[in-house]
Design a protein around this motif. Structure first.
Motif, PDB file in Angstrom:
ATOM      1  N   LEU B 368      -8.930 -58.402 -59.188  1.00  0.00           N
ATOM      2  CA  LEU B 368      -7.922 -59.075 -59.997  1.00  0.00           C
ATOM      3  C   LEU B 368      -7.156 -58.065 -60.855  1.00  0.00           C
ATOM      4  CD1 LEU B 368      -9.642 -62.331 -61.295  1.00  0.00           C
ATOM      5  CD2 LEU B 368      -7.991 -62.073 -59.456  1.00  0.00           C
ATOM      6  N   ARG B 369      -7.874 -57.140 -61.449  1.00  0.00           N
ATOM      7  CA  ARG B 369      -7.200 -56.170 -62.319  1.00  0.00           C
ATOM      8  C   ARG B 369      -6.262 -55.280 -61.508  1.00  0.00           C
ATOM      9  NH1 ARG B 369      -7.027 -55.795 -67.662  1.00  0.00           N
ATOM     10  NH2 ARG B 369      -5.754 -53.968 -67.328  1.00  0.00           N
ATOM     11  N   GLU B 371      -4.714 -56.111 -58.812  1.00  0.00           N
ATOM     12  CA  GLU B 371      -3.548 -56.940 -58.520  1.00  0.00           C
ATOM     13  C   GLU B 371      -2.586 -56.934 -59.702  1.00  0.00           C
ATOM     14  OE1 GLU B 371      -4.210 -61.180 -57.638  1.00  0.00           O
ATOM     15  OE2 GLU B 371      -5.578 -60.442 -56.087  1.00  0.00           O
ATOM     16  N   LEU B 372      -3.140 -57.159 -60.891  1.00  0.00           N
ATOM     17  CA  LEU B 372      -2.311 -57.246 -62.095  1.00  0.00           C
ATOM     18  C   LEU B 372      -1.619 -55.928 -62.368  1.00  0.00           C
ATOM     19  CD1 LEU B 372      -4.820 -59.152 -64.378  1.00  0.00           C
ATOM     20  CD2 LEU B 372      -2.731 -60.087 -63.397  1.00  0.00           C
TER      21      LEU B 372
END
Lengths: 503, 379
Positions: B368-369, B371-372
């Motif tokens: 997720l990180r 991606e961000l």
């Protein structure tokens, strides 16, 4: 904190630089904030030593109490600072929008302090000033109690999540950036800034070391460093006292300007750093729903402003049972709303909730878009269902109401089932709202096959809780006629506030 | 008492003067009972501030003259004229019915200020009072002893114990304000921690004479300035929980003897001070000795332990998650270093059986990180 934010801190520690925790800034930053850097005397309760105040980097005013133990000097200081703050607040009490009682001021003040200790210092100052009498033996200037009441209002408001009338800049910075140090150290403005934006030519390590050296970076207050107190401040105050005792005007003037200079040296680095932090924060985009929260700030400001115009009494020392319950309920709702709004606006915050299983995102793998049901009132309504495949560790259960930032406003849904599918999870969602009034949903209001979609729980609308009127407080929760409730409305004996034991 | 242990402790301290437990070391004991380095330094009576300074990490706990002056002035005022103000507050604010008040100053015994002499005198006077003889009601500066890690330490409480209805109460005089009936919780907690040590020490003293612990109340009397004034007010603080917690920590704390046995023979924290109190020992040698002892660092130590900056630098050098504090740390149960977190997050390390669930969560979070960060949304 979730594992995702924790990971961000680990990343910061590994890479030795701050990493972003949010996509947006969720606090409003006024175009004209009032910065106050308060300093207090160590060991004394609410004995202000100095403050630097102003609404631009170049127009800071330094106010100093040469002998903080002297009551008259303390209230002269409070009056000086009070005039600046109250003038600033009054400048927002002109333009109203809307009809009569429901009209609101279009803008509101914003006071920024360096750290949480600064909020506490203002709270103490507010408490010290708001009950003061403007007549009689220990009279203070009119502005002092007014200032005290406004400070108390700001401090009360600052307790509420998502508000922006009074904020420590350390909190705004730490909300947006994760550092490789602890929460405790993040309350030190200089260390926090060392991670986010170290001074030119310094590494983060060097900047951190300097941030903790009081000779390079004086503490951002409210208390000054003990070395400074012992080495510089105490002798300077003694010289001032001696000059005053001798009644020598020239020596007094010299002593006073020496003191000012000393304190300026301690306070100015923090002052500059707060403004640096503000310009850093300006470079972060403001989140969409910040404006809505600001509207609530304006409403609170308008209400209190009208209360002041009507000559309202100073805030009580302690809440009554009912006002305490009301306050708690308000704080809880504000927190829930703030958490939900930030997650809705911000992919980073949403990812945080996703990693904790409190939200999910995935791809639509199946749709049943024509599905309708018949309500109890015998009306056919659209209830399309979609299946979302997600790799998030979903912990939400059936019947959870959802909202989605990926769909048009008004979109509402509810979880039908959550089933594992290999390493992933299949969530069946029924769309319940935001599709228009006809049997066929409006185009674009139902997720389509292959679409990526985010869902998070709907904090929902809750009715305003009702509390008994103050004259209907159950006897278990009301203080008797001799109880503290009566006493707390009466200002304490001003004469009792003596500052003996001058050494 | 265990003579060999005493000798080992004396060797750890070396030539320096022995320091007794004080408010800060007691707070450290309660806040971080498991830290071996702290336990050894405190039990041996070593000067932690001097050691930390020489090791290149001076402690930031200088006390401001203003705070000192305020504290002393307030205490003097409360205790003046045989504790006249104190008695007034006990009677008026706490509505205690104190009959005739007898005041015993245990500060020195006929001019003799030695700890052991004063302790004997304290024991004599307090036991007499506990048995109902003698007319003391207020006891100023009693000298007590506390067993820490199987080792006796003198405590010189800066307090008064008073006796009412056949029970002793500990009075803590503090100069932080009680504002509208509320005081700063951290300061109250620190004050209560101190009082708890005295309660335990006093009970210990009575127990040795066969008197039940009930003779010492669990309720502490906190005397502090009222609001922004200089006048004292008082409040009862229920210390039952903290007394229980501290007793448990004191009994659970690994016996100092066992800790000493773990330390390599010949290890010392001696600074080898010259006549002008300047350390002669090479700093590198001192640091090498310190490095051989286990520490349990927590950011909270920065508030109360002189060694904290040294321990933090060690934790940083080891890439320990302790640096980030318990809030972050508890997210990674069972993992100690950032290297391990990053290794598991990027799938470069093979998780153990116990870590597999954590590793899944970490890989998900890392994805997720990534991606961000790829989106580059933030400044």
């Amino acid at each position: 904190m979730s594992i995702l934010s924790a990971l961000a801190h680990v990343q910061a520690m590994e890479s030795m630089r701050a990493v972003p925790l949010t996509e947006y800034r969720h606090r409003r930053l006024s175009g004209r904030p009032l910065v106050i850097v308060p300093l207090a005397m160590a060991g004394e309760a609410g004995a202000p030593l100095a403050a630097m105040v102003g609404s631009s980097r170049r127009t800071g005013t330094l106010l100093v109490v040469p002998q903080p133990r002297n009551r008259d000097q303390r209230f002269a200081f409070a009056a000086g600072l009070g005039r600046i703050v109250v003038d600033y607040i009054d400048s927002f009490r002109h333009n109203r929008r809307g009809e009569d009682e429901r009209s609101l001021y279009t803008d509101a003040p914003q006071v920024l302090v360096p750290n949480p200790g600064g909020v506490k210092a203002l709270a103490d100052l507010g408490r010290m000033c708001r009950f003061r009498s403007t007549s009689g033996p220990h009279a203070v200037p009119d502005v002092v109690p007014e200032f005290g009441m406004w400070l108390t209002f700001l401090v009360d408001r600052a307790e509420q999540a998502g508000t922006s009338l009074l904020l420590p800049v350390t909190r705004m910075l730490a909300e947006h950036w994760a550092t490789g140090q602890s929460t405790l150290e993040d309350q030190n403005l200089a260390s926090l800034m060392a991670w986010i934006s170290p001074p030119a030519g310094l590494s983060v390590e060097q900047a951190m070391a300097e941030a903790e050296n009081p000779d390079v970076c004086p503490p951002a207050g409210p208390t000054t460093s003990p070395e400074f107190d012992n080495r510089d401040l105490a002798p300077a105050i003694r010289r001032f006292d001696t000059a005053r005792a001798l009644g020598d005007p020239r020596a007094l003037a010299t002593a006073e300007s020496d003191l000012r200079e000393l304190i300026a040296g301690q306070i100015q680095p923090t002052w500059r750093m707060v403004w640096e932090a503000i310009s850093l924060l300006r470079s972060v985009r403001e989140a969409p729903q910040t404006a809505r929260r600001f509207e609530r700030d304006c409403a609170a400001f308008t209400r209190y402003s009208d209360d002041r115009d009507a000559g309202g009494l100073p805030q009580r020392k302690r809440d009554t049972a009912i006002s305490a319950a009301r306050r708690l309920s308000r704080l809880e709702r504000a927190l829930a709303d703030f958490e939900s709004e930030t997650a809705f606006d911000d992919r980073f915050v949403r990812a945080d909730r996703r990693s904790a299983g409190e939200a999910f995102a995935g791809t639509v793998v199946e749709t049943e878009s024509g599905r309708t049901v018949t309500t109890a009132k015998n009306r056919r309504v659209p209830r399309p269902r979609v299946t979302v495949r997600t790799e998030d560790p979903v912990r939400l259960v059936a019947d959870t109401r959802l909202i989605s930032p990926s769909m048009p406003a008004g979109h509402k849904a509810v979880i039908v089932s959550v089933l594992p599918d290999g390493d992933a999870t299949l969530v069946v969602v029924e769309v319940t709202g935001g599709m228009g009034r006809s049997v066929a949903p409006k185009p674009g209001t139902v997720p389509e096959l292959g679409q990526s979609i985010d869902y998070l729980p709907d904090p929902g609308w809750r009715p305003e809780p009702r509390f008994p009127a103050s004259d209907h407080t159950p006897w278990t929760h009301s203080a008797g006629p001799d109880g503290p409730d009566i006493e707390s409305a009466v200002p304490e004996d001003a004469a009792a506030e003596e500052w003996g034991n001058d050494d | 008492m265990n003579a060999p242990v005493d000798e080992r402790l004396a060797a750890l301290r070396g030539s320096a003067k022995r320091l007794d437990y004080n408010a800060r070391s007691l707070a450290a004991l309660q806040n971080n009972p498991r830290c071996t380095l702290r336990a050894l330094l405190d039990a041996s009576g070593s000067d932690k501030a001097a050691i930390a300074a020489h090791a290149g990490h001076p402690s930031p706990f200088g006390q401001s003259v203003f705070a000192l002056a305020r504290g002393n002035a307030f205490e003097t005022m409360v205790k003046d004229n045989g504790c006249a103000e104190l008695v007034r507050v006990l009677r008026e604010t706490l509505q205690l019915t104190l009959p005739e008040v007898g005041y015993e100053d245990l500060n020195n015994v006929g001019g003799d200020g030695r700890a052991a002499v004063r302790h004997d005198r304290t024991a004599q006077v307090l036991l007499q009072a506990a048995r109902g003889d003698g007319d003391g009601t207020l006891f100023d500066h009693p000298m007590l002893r506390l067993r820490v890690g199987g080792h006796e330490a003198f405590l010189e409480p800066d307090l008064v114990a008073f006796r009412i209805d056949g029970r002793f109460h500990i009075v803590e005089i503090k100069s932080f304000p009680i504002l509208d009936g509320q005081a700063d919780p951290t300061q109250v907690r620190a004050a209560t921690t101190q009082a708890c040590a005295y309660i335990i020490a006093l009970r210990d003293l009575l127990a040795r004479a066969g008197i039940d612990g009930q003779a010492v109340s669990d309720t502490v009397v906190l005397v502090a300035p009222k609001d922004f004034t200089n006048r004292p007010t008082a409040a009862f603080v229920d210390a039952r929980k903290q007394v229980a917690a501290l007793s448990r920590q004191l009994s659970r704390i690994e016996r100092i003897g066992d800790l000493v046995d773990l330390v390599p023979e010949g290890l010392t924290f001696d600074l080898d001070l010259d006549e002008e109190q300047r350390p002669r020992r090479p700093a590198g040698e001192l640091t090498a000795s310190l490095d051989r002892v286990l520490v349990t660092y927590r950011p909270d130590c920065l508030n109360h332990c002189e060694m904290a900056f040294y321990c933090r630098s060690r934790a940083r050098a080891e890439a320990s998650l302790d640096v980030l504090g318990p809030v972050v740390r508890e997210q990674f149960g069972g993992i100690d270093t950032t290297t391990m977190v990053m290794g598991l997050a990027h799938g470069e390390l093979q998780p153990s059986e116990a870590q597999s669930e954590m590793a899944d969560a970490l890989r998900h979070a890392a994805r997720l990180r990534a991606e961000l960060e790829g989106l580059g949304g933030a400044a």
